[in-house]
Each structure stands twice: as C-alpha cells, then as structure tokens.
Design a protein around this motif. Structure first.
Motif, PDB file in Angstrom:
ATOM      1  N   GLN A  39       0.850  -1.185   0.000  1.00 56.36           N
ATOM      2  CA  GLN A  39       0.000   0.000   0.000  1.00 56.36           C
ATOM      3  C   GLN A  39       0.883   1.230   0.000  1.00 56.36           C
ATOM      4  O   GLN A  39       1.627   1.470   0.962  1.00 56.36           O
ATOM      5  CB  GLN A  39      -0.945   0.011   1.199  1.00 56.36           C
ATOM      6  N   ALA A  40       0.799   1.980  -1.071  1.00 61.37           N
ATOM      7  CA  ALA A  40       1.528   3.234  -1.192  1.00 61.37           C
ATOM      8  C   ALA A  40       0.667   4.357  -0.642  1.00 61.37           C
ATOM      9  O   ALA A  40      -0.561   4.242  -0.592  1.00 61.37           O
ATOM     10  CB  ALA A  40       1.877   3.483  -2.649  1.00 61.37           C
ATOM     11  N   PRO A  41       1.279   5.456  -0.235  1.00 56.05           N
ATOM     12  CA  PRO A  41       0.512   6.579   0.308  1.00 56.05           C
ATOM     13  C   PRO A  41      -0.561   7.044  -0.668  1.00 56.05           C
ATOM     14  O   PRO A  41      -0.279   7.267  -1.855  1.00 56.05           O
ATOM     15  CB  PRO A  41       1.576   7.662   0.522  1.00 56.05           C
ATOM     16  N   GLY A  42      -1.778   7.149  -0.170  1.00 55.37           N
ATOM     17  CA  GLY A  42      -2.872   7.639  -0.991  1.00 55.37           C
ATOM     18  C   GLY A  42      -3.426   6.638  -1.981  1.00 55.37           C
ATOM     19  O   GLY A  42      -4.289   6.989  -2.794  1.00 55.37           O
ATOM     20  N   LYS A  43      -2.949   5.402  -1.918  1.00 55.54           N
ATOM     21  CA  LYS A  43      -3.409   4.392  -2.867  1.00 55.54           C
ATOM     22  C   LYS A  43      -4.011   3.202  -2.119  1.00 55.54           C
ATOM     23  O   LYS A  43      -3.756   2.996  -0.930  1.00 55.54           O
ATOM     24  CB  LYS A  43      -2.265   3.925  -3.754  1.00 55.54           C
ATOM     25  N   GLN A  44      -4.787   2.422  -2.844  1.00 57.98           N
ATOM     26  CA  GLN A  44      -5.354   1.225  -2.257  1.00 57.98           C
ATOM     27  C   GLN A  44      -4.294   0.129  -2.161  1.00 57.98           C
ATOM     28  O   GLN A  44      -3.340   0.094  -2.940  1.00 57.98           O
ATOM     29  CB  GLN A  44      -6.533   0.726  -3.104  1.00 57.98           C
ATOM     30  N   LEU A  85      14.676  -2.276  -7.942  1.00 64.31           N
ATOM     31  CA  LEU A  85      13.601  -1.501  -7.321  1.00 64.31           C
ATOM     32  C   LEU A  85      13.469  -0.124  -7.951  1.00 64.31           C
ATOM     33  O   LEU A  85      14.453   0.491  -8.386  1.00 64.31           O
ATOM     34  CB  LEU A  85      13.840  -1.381  -5.825  1.00 64.31           C
ATOM     35  N   LYS A  86      12.229   0.334  -7.989  1.00 66.49           N
ATOM     36  CA  LYS A  86      11.898   1.625  -8.578  1.00 66.49           C
ATOM     37  C   LYS A  86      11.238   2.500  -7.512  1.00 66.49           C
ATOM     38  O   LYS A  86      10.636   1.973  -6.559  1.00 66.49           O
ATOM     39  CB  LYS A  86      10.924   1.428  -9.736  1.00 66.49           C
ATOM     40  N   PRO A  87      11.288   3.809  -7.675  1.00 62.57           N
ATOM     41  CA  PRO A  87      10.613   4.673  -6.700  1.00 62.57           C
ATOM     42  C   PRO A  87       9.140   4.330  -6.538  1.00 62.57           C
ATOM     43  O   PRO A  87       8.588   4.450  -5.433  1.00 62.57           O
ATOM     44  CB  PRO A  87      10.811   6.070  -7.293  1.00 62.57           C
ATOM     45  N   GLU A  88       8.503   3.873  -7.599  1.00 63.15           N
ATOM     46  CA  GLU A  88       7.074   3.526  -7.509  1.00 63.15           C
ATOM     47  C   GLU A  88       6.823   2.245  -6.720  1.00 63.15           C
ATOM     48  O   GLU A  88       5.659   1.897  -6.471  1.00 63.15           O
ATOM     49  CB  GLU A  88       6.441   3.421  -8.899  1.00 63.15           C
ATOM     50  N   ASP A  89       7.870   1.547  -6.326  1.00 64.96           N
ATOM     51  CA  ASP A  89       7.712   0.394  -5.443  1.00 64.96           C
ATOM     52  C   ASP A  89       7.624   0.812  -3.977  1.00 64.96           C
ATOM     53  O   ASP A  89       7.389  -0.027  -3.107  1.00 64.96           O
ATOM     54  CB  ASP A  89       8.890  -0.573  -5.607  1.00 64.96           C
ATOM     55  N   THR A  90       7.829   2.084  -3.712  1.00 65.73           N
ATOM     56  CA  THR A  90       7.738   2.583  -2.347  1.00 65.73           C
ATOM     57  C   THR A  90       6.349   2.341  -1.779  1.00 65.73           C
ATOM     58  O   THR A  90       5.346   2.753  -2.366  1.00 65.73           O
ATOM     59  CB  THR A  90       8.079   4.083  -2.302  1.00 65.73           C
ATOM     60  N   ALA A  91       6.297   1.656  -0.640  1.00 63.58           N
ATOM     61  CA  ALA A  91       5.011   1.293  -0.038  1.00 63.58           C
ATOM     62  C   ALA A  91       5.281   0.548   1.268  1.00 63.58           C
ATOM     63  O   ALA A  91       6.421   0.189   1.562  1.00 63.58           O
ATOM     64  CB  ALA A  91       4.203   0.405  -0.978  1.00 63.58           C
ATOM     65  N   ILE A  92       4.220   0.324   2.001  1.00 64.72           N
ATOM     66  CA  ILE A  92       4.273  -0.628   3.105  1.00 64.72           C
ATOM     67  C   ILE A  92       3.892  -1.984   2.524  1.00 64.72           C
ATOM     68  O   ILE A  92       2.867  -2.111   1.849  1.00 64.72           O
ATOM     69  CB  ILE A  92       3.324  -0.245   4.244  1.00 64.72           C
ATOM     70  N   TYR A  93       4.712  -2.962   2.809  1.00 65.77           N
ATOM     71  CA  TYR A  93       4.492  -4.303   2.272  1.00 65.77           C
ATOM     72  C   TYR A  93       3.984  -5.218   3.384  1.00 65.77           C
ATOM     73  O   TYR A  93       4.492  -5.213   4.510  1.00 65.77           O
ATOM     74  CB  TYR A  93       5.785  -4.858   1.691  1.00 65.77           C
ATOM     75  N   TYR A  94       2.996  -6.007   3.030  1.00 67.32           N
ATOM     76  CA  TYR A  94       2.367  -6.939   3.951  1.00 67.32           C
ATOM     77  C   TYR A  94       2.360  -8.332   3.347  1.00 67.32           C
ATOM     78  O   TYR A  94       2.228  -8.481   2.126  1.00 67.32           O
ATOM     79  CB  TYR A  94       0.912  -6.553   4.214  1.00 67.32           C
ATOM     80  N   CYS A  95       2.450  -9.322   4.193  1.00 70.17           N
ATOM     81  CA  CYS A  95       2.136 -10.673   3.748  1.00 70.17           C
ATOM     82  C   CYS A  95       0.864 -11.095   4.470  1.00 70.17           C
ATOM     83  O   CYS A  95       0.589 -10.651   5.587  1.00 70.17           O
ATOM     84  CB  CYS A  95       3.273 -11.655   4.026  1.00 70.17           C
ATOM     85  N   ASN A  96       0.077 -11.938   3.811  1.00 76.44           N
ATOM     86  CA  ASN A  96      -1.194 -12.326   4.399  1.00 76.44           C
ATOM     87  C   ASN A  96      -1.744 -13.532   3.671  1.00 76.44           C
ATOM     88  O   ASN A  96      -1.376 -13.813   2.516  1.00 76.44           O
ATOM     89  CB  ASN A  96      -2.203 -11.169   4.303  1.00 76.44           C
ATOM     90  N   THR A  97      -2.631 -14.238   4.343  1.00 80.03           N
ATOM     91  CA  THR A  97      -3.377 -15.278   3.665  1.00 80.03           C
ATOM     92  C   THR A  97      -4.576 -14.630   2.972  1.00 80.03           C
ATOM     93  O   THR A  97      -5.063 -13.572   3.399  1.00 80.03           O
ATOM     94  CB  THR A  97      -3.887 -16.339   4.647  1.00 80.03           C
ATOM     95  N   VAL A 112       9.032  -0.115   2.727  1.00 80.69           N
ATOM     96  CA  VAL A 112      10.063  -0.097   1.684  1.00 80.69           C
ATOM     97  C   VAL A 112      10.040   1.279   1.037  1.00 80.69           C
ATOM     98  O   VAL A 112       8.988   1.743   0.583  1.00 80.69           O
ATOM     99  CB  VAL A 112       9.792  -1.187   0.619  1.00 80.69           C
ATOM    100  N   THR A 113      11.195   1.929   1.033  1.00 79.74           N
ATOM    101  CA  THR A 113      11.313   3.246   0.420  1.00 79.74           C
ATOM    102  C   THR A 113      12.437   3.205  -0.599  1.00 79.74           C
ATOM    103  O   THR A 113      13.559   2.817  -0.272  1.00 79.74           O
ATOM    104  CB  THR A 113      11.608   4.327   1.462  1.00 79.74           C
ATOM    105  N   VAL A 114      12.103   3.583  -1.815  1.00 76.35           N
ATOM    106  CA  VAL A 114      13.085   3.571  -2.903  1.00 76.35           C
ATOM    107  C   VAL A 114      13.296   5.006  -3.364  1.00 76.35           C
ATOM    108  O   VAL A 114      12.361   5.655  -3.840  1.00 76.35           O
ATOM    109  CB  VAL A 114      12.611   2.695  -4.070  1.00 76.35           C
ATOM    110  N   SER A 115      14.513   5.486  -3.214  1.00 72.30           N
ATOM    111  CA  SER A 115      14.824   6.849  -3.629  1.00 72.30           C
ATOM    112  C   SER A 115      15.353   6.859  -5.056  1.00 72.30           C
ATOM    113  O   SER A 115      15.988   5.907  -5.513  1.00 72.30           O
ATOM    114  CB  SER A 115      15.851   7.464  -2.685  1.00 72.30           C
ATOM    115  N   SER A 116      15.081   7.954  -5.743  1.00 76.26           N
ATOM    116  CA  SER A 116      15.508   8.054  -7.152  1.00 76.26           C
ATOM    117  C   SER A 116      16.894   8.646  -7.263  1.00 76.26           C
ATOM    118  O   SER A 116      17.464   9.145  -6.305  1.00 76.26           O
ATOM    119  CB  SER A 116      14.510   8.904  -7.928  1.00 76.26           C
TER     120      SER A 116
END
Length: 116
Positions: A39-44, A85-97, A112-116
């Motif tokens: 989930q990236a900021p402001g996105k689903q 990795l790309k800047p657009e991969d910046t997000a909180i990553y979760y694992c789940n069933t 995960v934060t990817v700087s350009s």
C-alpha cells in the motif's frame, strides 16, 4: 491458525534490491497460500505476488521479472526478493493469507522506500 510477521524493509536507491521475510507461526504454514501486498501513500492496497503450498507463484504485471517469491517450509518463512527496485515500489508491504485479507485482518507490514 497461522500468524504472520513481516520484516526486511528499508531505504534503498533505485536499482537496488531488498529481500522481505514473512515469518509464520502455526503448523499449517506449508499448506497456505501467502500473498504479498503493498500500500503506497494515498493508494489502495494491492496484491503484488503470491506463493502457494504447491510452489506455484503469481505476480502482478508491475513487478513481474523483478520480484520473486520463495518459501522455506522448514523455517516457516516466505520471502519476497525484490530486484531493480523503482521509486514507484515505495510502499508498506504486507504478507497475508487470502482469507485474512478478505476479512481485513492485517499485520504491521514493513516499509520499503526507494529513492531516485
């Protein structure tokens, strides 16, 4: 019942790699399909990859060829290797069933934060 805890996030530059871990408790881990969501900021929140008990994997088009799911059933851990990795991969990553995701039950995730 399986409890999942994510780790391995961090700050990297574009083009670098990270490996996320999803440590599971519970005796049924090897039977579970585990999805990696972000989930990236402001996105689903979106599903980016998943691994099943039968070793099959699936990837979103946005990460295909760069991310790889693997599993160690002895350590009860699933991994998400993230390369190029790309800047657009910046997000909180979760694992789940899939079930817990549908029920809206989530862990804390790993940033995960990817700087350009």
């Amino acid at each position: 019942q399986v409890r999942l805890v994510e780790s391995g996030g961090g700050l990297v530059q574009a083009g670098e790699s990270l490996r996320l871990s999803c440590a599971a408790s519970g005796s049924t881990f090897s039977l579970q399909t585990i999805g990696w969501y972000r989930q990236a900021p402001g996105k689903q929140r979106e599903l980016v990859a998943s691994g099943s008990s039968g070793s099959s994997t699936n990837y979103a088009d946005s990460v295909k060829g760069r991310f790889t799911v693997s599993r160690d059933n002895v350590k009860n851990t699933e991994y998400l290797q993230m390369n190029s990795l790309k800047p657009e991969d910046t997000a909180i990553y979760y694992c789940n069933t899939p079930l817990w995701a549908r029920l809206g039950l989530w862990g804390q995730g790993t940033q995960v934060t990817v700087s350009s």
